[in-house]
Design a protein around this motif. Structure first.
Motif, mmCIF file in Angstrom:
data_model
loop_
_atom_site.group_PDB
_atom_site.id
_atom_site.type_symbol
_atom_site.label_atom_id
_atom_site.label_comp_id
_atom_site.label_asym_id
_atom_site.label_seq_id
_atom_site.Cartn_x
_atom_site.Cartn_y
_atom_site.Cartn_z
ATOM 1 N N ILE A 167 47.129 31.419 43.528
ATOM 2 C CA ILE A 167 47.162 31.586 41.984
ATOM 3 C C ILE A 167 48.158 30.992 41.267
ATOM 4 O O ILE A 167 48.341 30.265 40.173
ATOM 5 C CB ILE A 167 47.191 32.996 41.523
ATOM 6 C CG1 ILE A 167 45.754 33.625 41.941
ATOM 7 C CG2 ILE A 167 47.283 33.270 39.880
ATOM 8 C CD1 ILE A 167 45.608 35.208 41.682
ATOM 9 N N ARG A 175 48.346 44.308 42.477
ATOM 10 C CA ARG A 175 47.278 44.355 43.547
ATOM 11 C C ARG A 175 47.046 45.821 44.183
ATOM 12 O O ARG A 175 46.323 45.807 45.219
ATOM 13 C CB ARG A 175 47.785 43.466 44.840
ATOM 14 C CG ARG A 175 47.281 42.134 44.624
ATOM 15 C CD ARG A 175 47.997 41.058 43.614
ATOM 16 N NE ARG A 175 47.871 39.734 43.840
ATOM 17 C CZ ARG A 175 48.457 38.797 43.125
ATOM 18 N NH1 ARG A 175 49.540 39.257 42.294
ATOM 19 N NH2 ARG A 175 48.046 37.615 43.271
ATOM 20 N N ARG A 180 47.387 38.660 33.114
ATOM 21 C CA ARG A 180 46.172 39.720 33.409
ATOM 22 C C ARG A 180 45.544 40.241 32.089
ATOM 23 O O ARG A 180 45.945 39.881 30.926
ATOM 24 C CB ARG A 180 46.853 41.103 33.869
ATOM 25 C CG ARG A 180 48.139 40.903 34.890
ATOM 26 C CD ARG A 180 47.642 40.161 36.096
ATOM 27 N NE ARG A 180 48.643 40.123 37.055
ATOM 28 C CZ ARG A 180 48.989 39.167 38.138
ATOM 29 N NH1 ARG A 180 47.803 38.550 38.178
ATOM 30 N NH2 ARG A 180 50.050 39.224 38.789
ATOM 31 N N GLN A 229 41.747 43.064 35.308
ATOM 32 C CA GLN A 229 41.334 41.603 35.488
ATOM 33 C C GLN A 229 42.565 41.294 36.004
ATOM 34 O O GLN A 229 43.543 40.876 35.229
ATOM 35 C CB GLN A 229 40.742 41.183 34.314
ATOM 36 C CG GLN A 229 39.448 41.112 34.305
ATOM 37 C CD GLN A 229 38.821 40.166 32.925
ATOM 38 O OE1 GLN A 229 38.797 40.740 31.931
ATOM 39 N NE2 GLN A 229 38.706 38.811 33.214
ATOM 40 N N LEU A 230 42.482 40.591 37.381
ATOM 41 C CA LEU A 230 43.768 40.008 37.738
ATOM 42 C C LEU A 230 44.225 38.607 36.912
ATOM 43 O O LEU A 230 45.395 38.409 36.857
ATOM 44 C CB LEU A 230 43.659 39.696 39.319
ATOM 45 C CG LEU A 230 45.027 39.463 40.252
ATOM 46 C CD1 LEU A 230 45.845 40.700 40.233
ATOM 47 C CD2 LEU A 230 44.769 39.173 41.499
ATOM 48 N N THR A 231 42.968 37.902 36.770
ATOM 49 C CA THR A 231 43.235 36.765 36.012
ATOM 50 C C THR A 231 41.825 36.646 35.120
ATOM 51 O O THR A 231 40.988 37.199 35.572
ATOM 52 C CB THR A 231 43.063 35.442 37.011
ATOM 53 O OG1 THR A 231 41.847 35.172 37.230
ATOM 54 C CG2 THR A 231 43.973 35.460 38.190
ATOM 55 N N GLU A 240 39.745 34.560 34.944
ATOM 56 C CA GLU A 240 38.337 34.189 35.827
ATOM 57 C C GLU A 240 37.848 35.018 36.829
ATOM 58 O O GLU A 240 36.954 34.689 37.421
ATOM 59 C CB GLU A 240 38.905 32.877 36.572
ATOM 60 C CG GLU A 240 39.196 31.765 35.746
ATOM 61 C CD GLU A 240 40.550 31.416 35.128
ATOM 62 O OE1 GLU A 240 41.536 31.795 35.746
ATOM 63 O OE2 GLU A 240 40.355 31.295 33.657
ATOM 64 N N THR A 241 38.647 36.512 37.037
ATOM 65 C CA THR A 241 38.032 37.260 38.175
ATOM 66 C C THR A 241 36.898 37.738 37.645
ATOM 67 O O THR A 241 36.627 38.175 36.656
ATOM 68 C CB THR A 241 38.850 38.709 38.194
ATOM 69 O OG1 THR A 241 40.450 37.931 38.100
ATOM 70 C CG2 THR A 241 38.804 39.409 39.119
ATOM 71 N N PRO A 242 35.957 37.477 38.369
ATOM 72 C CA PRO A 242 34.287 37.952 38.217
ATOM 73 C C PRO A 242 34.388 39.378 37.987
ATOM 74 O O PRO A 242 35.142 40.285 38.499
ATOM 75 C CB PRO A 242 33.651 37.645 39.622
ATOM 76 C CG PRO A 242 34.579 37.161 40.609
ATOM 77 C CD PRO A 242 36.016 36.937 39.988
ATOM 78 N N GLU A 243 33.435 39.782 37.187
ATOM 79 C CA GLU A 243 33.209 41.156 36.840
ATOM 80 C C GLU A 243 33.299 42.256 38.029
ATOM 81 O O GLU A 243 33.678 43.286 37.825
ATOM 82 C CB GLU A 243 31.999 41.532 35.737
ATOM 83 C CG GLU A 243 32.270 42.854 35.174
ATOM 84 C CD GLU A 243 31.458 42.938 33.538
ATOM 85 O OE1 GLU A 243 31.181 41.846 33.378
ATOM 86 O OE2 GLU A 243 31.354 44.082 33.118
ATOM 87 N N GLU A 284 34.830 42.160 40.657
ATOM 88 C CA GLU A 284 36.171 42.515 41.450
ATOM 89 C C GLU A 284 37.120 43.299 40.347
ATOM 90 O O GLU A 284 38.320 43.354 40.616
ATOM 91 C CB GLU A 284 36.587 41.149 41.696
ATOM 92 C CG GLU A 284 35.940 40.633 42.983
ATOM 93 C CD GLU A 284 36.363 39.282 43.256
ATOM 94 O OE1 GLU A 284 37.608 38.942 42.899
ATOM 95 O OE2 GLU A 284 35.611 38.589 43.928
ATOM 96 N N TRP A 285 36.649 43.693 38.877
ATOM 97 C CA TRP A 285 37.508 44.187 38.280
ATOM 98 C C TRP A 285 37.679 45.764 38.800
ATOM 99 O O TRP A 285 36.881 46.119 39.174
ATOM 100 C CB TRP A 285 36.829 44.532 36.849
ATOM 101 C CG TRP A 285 36.561 43.151 36.086
ATOM 102 C CD1 TRP A 285 36.819 41.833 36.465
ATOM 103 C CD2 TRP A 285 36.157 42.881 34.654
ATOM 104 N NE1 TRP A 285 36.511 40.974 35.518
ATOM 105 C CE2 TRP A 285 36.067 41.744 34.421
ATOM 106 C CE3 TRP A 285 35.850 43.980 33.636
ATOM 107 C CZ2 TRP A 285 35.576 41.146 33.388
ATOM 108 C CZ3 TRP A 285 35.126 43.611 32.473
ATOM 109 C CH2 TRP A 285 35.301 42.209 32.277
#
Ligand code: HEC
Ligand code: HEC
Ligand code: HEC
Ligand code: HEC
Ligand code: HEC
Length: 337
Positions: free
Chosen positions: A77, A222, A260, A316-318, A320-323, A325-326
């Motif tokens: 990242i 994390r 974030r 959300q880590l970024t 772009e993080t897909p839902e 993985e929230w």
């Protein structure tokens, strides 16, 4: 090992080591008992590379190795973001692979290292001084490898952390300023209170007994446990309105970093469980609405009697993080009275 020369070969005689830009002449202990400070300093980098820190401090090494400090350079990242910055060597890299900060100065902008960049924010970055000695809290045992220097900054390390987490010219990476204005600073807490929990273990293989130290894990975004501690969520009904109240419980702005995104998701459910409505509100720096420490913020929505309201706080880590993985930080489900 650089240039195929082992430290053992060096200890048996005199050898030359080419390291990055500089050339050092290493005179081992067998040859001369007097080493210049510059050699001791360089010995620590060699020792680090050869696994010496790891062999005498295995417990601390295992903690650090998994931390984001160890990843600060190799982190994808980070690399993806830095690639886009034309003068990254000047404006980005200095904190992600720095020279030891006791050498460049606590609080001063760090400098980019020429060597060992893959080890990111390594042991040496936080502990090594210009004479090759290790600064830390009080040590109980002697070591024949490095000199120990007791330095009180390690007992209350916020200033040490601020060298990278509180540079005035880098506000996007600043957790320290908001912390210093918070009740946590008033209560004499430090960054270590929440990010370096107390642990009983051997400081080194030569230590006489397990003593209190602090975990070198630096869990942050994390860690699901950290995220679950970061905020509380409450709902209050008043007629046909509901107030959803978020309270920041972290020691600084929430989210702590500007990359974030925190999402407040409010779902209205019918008595049979069918979803009637869903609304998402974003909380992040990009929209300049991060929460200050202890700040309570209220969001109001319309509701109907008989509905069930579900409020969730998701991380959300970024962007772009897909839902899928929230991370779920908090959840409250209540029937509208
Ligand atoms: C003053 C030191 C400093 C400088 C300069 C700096 N960083 Fe950082 N960076 C940090 C710290 C500290 C963190 C961790 C805390 C945070 O995210 O705010 C971090 C975290 C990050 C992250 C998050 C990585 C992840 O995986 O979570 C990215 C991306 C990043 N930095 C990119 C950059 C870029 C791009 C630049 C240059 C424009 C830069 N940084 C300059 C100190 C710095
Ligand atoms: C030969 C074993 C040995 C090696 C190799 C070694 N250390 Fe140590 N280190 C020790 C001992 C022993 C102590 C004191 C521990 C104690 O008090 O229990 C110590 C203490 C420390 C301290 C705390 C100093 C203080 O005053 O509180 C730091 C920091 C440290 N070491 C870092 C390192 C780093 C980084 C490396 C690698 C470059 C390294 N050590 C390599 C044995 C070693
Ligand atoms: C980001 C900065 C940072 C990095 C990187 C770091 N340390 Fe530390 N270290 C600290 C702080 C702060 C303390 C003081 C903790 C306390 O109060 O006990 C400490 C304490 C220690 C101590 C004393 C025992 C203890 O646990 O408190 C030793 C030994 C030590 N570190 C060795 C290492 C080694 C070996 C590495 C690399 C594997 C390393 N440190 C990496 C900041 C760092
Ligand atoms: C020499 C610079 C430097 C110092 C000193 C430093 N950090 Fe960091 N720290 C970083 C960088 C760079 C990152 C981001 C690594 C990445 O994600 O790429 C980071 C990451 C972190 C993270 C993890 C962030 C996440 O994404 O979860 C925490 C927590 C943290 N640091 C706390 C501390 C604390 C507490 C101290 C003081 C004891 C400290 N740091 C000292 C540079 C530093
Ligand atoms: C009261 C406990 C507490 C204190 C004190 C505290 N933190 Fe945190 N920190 C948290 C929690 C909870 C999170 C996870 C939520 C978040 O991202 O802010 C966090 C997250 C972080 C992150 C990750 C931010 C990101 O977006 O990746 C960094 C870096 C960090 N803290 C550094 C620090 C530094 C530096 C200090 C000292 C000035 C400090 N923290 C003091 C609780 C604390």
């Amino acid at each position: 090992m650089r240039n195929g020369v082992t430290l053992r070969q060096c200890l048996l005689g005199t050898c030359m080591l080419l390291s990055g830009l500089s050339i050092f002449v290493f005179v081992g202990n067998f040859v001369s008992s007097v080493e210049s400070d510059e050699n001791k300093y360089e010995d620590m980098f060699l020792g680090f590379e050869e696994g010496k820190c790891k062999s005498c401090h295995p417990a601390i090494w295992r903690e650090w190795e998994k931390s984001m400090h160890a990843q600060a350079w190799v982190d994808k990242i980070y690399q993806d973001a830095a690639k886009l910055i034309p003068d990254r060597e000047k404006s980005c890299d200095p904190c992600h692979a720095p020279e030891p900060i006791l050498v460049t100065g606590i609080g001063k902008m760090p400098k980019l290292r020429n060597d060992q960049r893959n080890s990111g924010v390594s042991c040496l970055v936080c502990h090594l001084d210009k004479d090759g000695a290790m600064h830390g809290p009080q040590a109980s045992a002697e070591t024949n490898f490095h000199v120990n220097v007791t330095n009180s900054i390690y007992n209350d390390p916020t200033k040490l952390c601020a060298t990278c987490h509180g540079q005035p010219k880098v506000p996007e990476h600043d957790q320290v300023s908001s912390f210093l204005e918070s009740r946590f600073a008033e209560e004499k807490k430090s960054c270590a209170t929440c990010h370096m929990p107390i642990v009983n273990r051997l400081q080194s293989t030569a230590s006489y007994e397990s003593i209190k130290g602090r975990k070198h894990t630096w869990r942050g975004s994390r860690s699901v446990a950290q995220l679950k501690n970061a905020a509380s969520l409450n709902i209050e009904f008043a007629g046909k309105k509901v107030s959803v109240v978020i309270k920041n419980r972290a020691g600084h702005l929430l989210p702590g970093g500007t990359l974030r995104v925190i999402v407040l998701e409010v779902t209205h459910l019918a008595p049979d469980g069918t979803q009637l409505k869903k609304k998402q509100v974003l909380i992040s720096e990009k929209t300049e609405n991060r929460l200050l420490p202890d700040e309570k913020r209220t969001y109001t929505f319309d509701v109907d009697v008989g509905q069930t309201l579900k409020a969730q706080l998701k991380y959300q880590l970024t962007p772009e993080t897909p839902e899928s993985e929230w991370v779920l930080m908090e959840e409250v489900i209540e029937l509208v009275p």
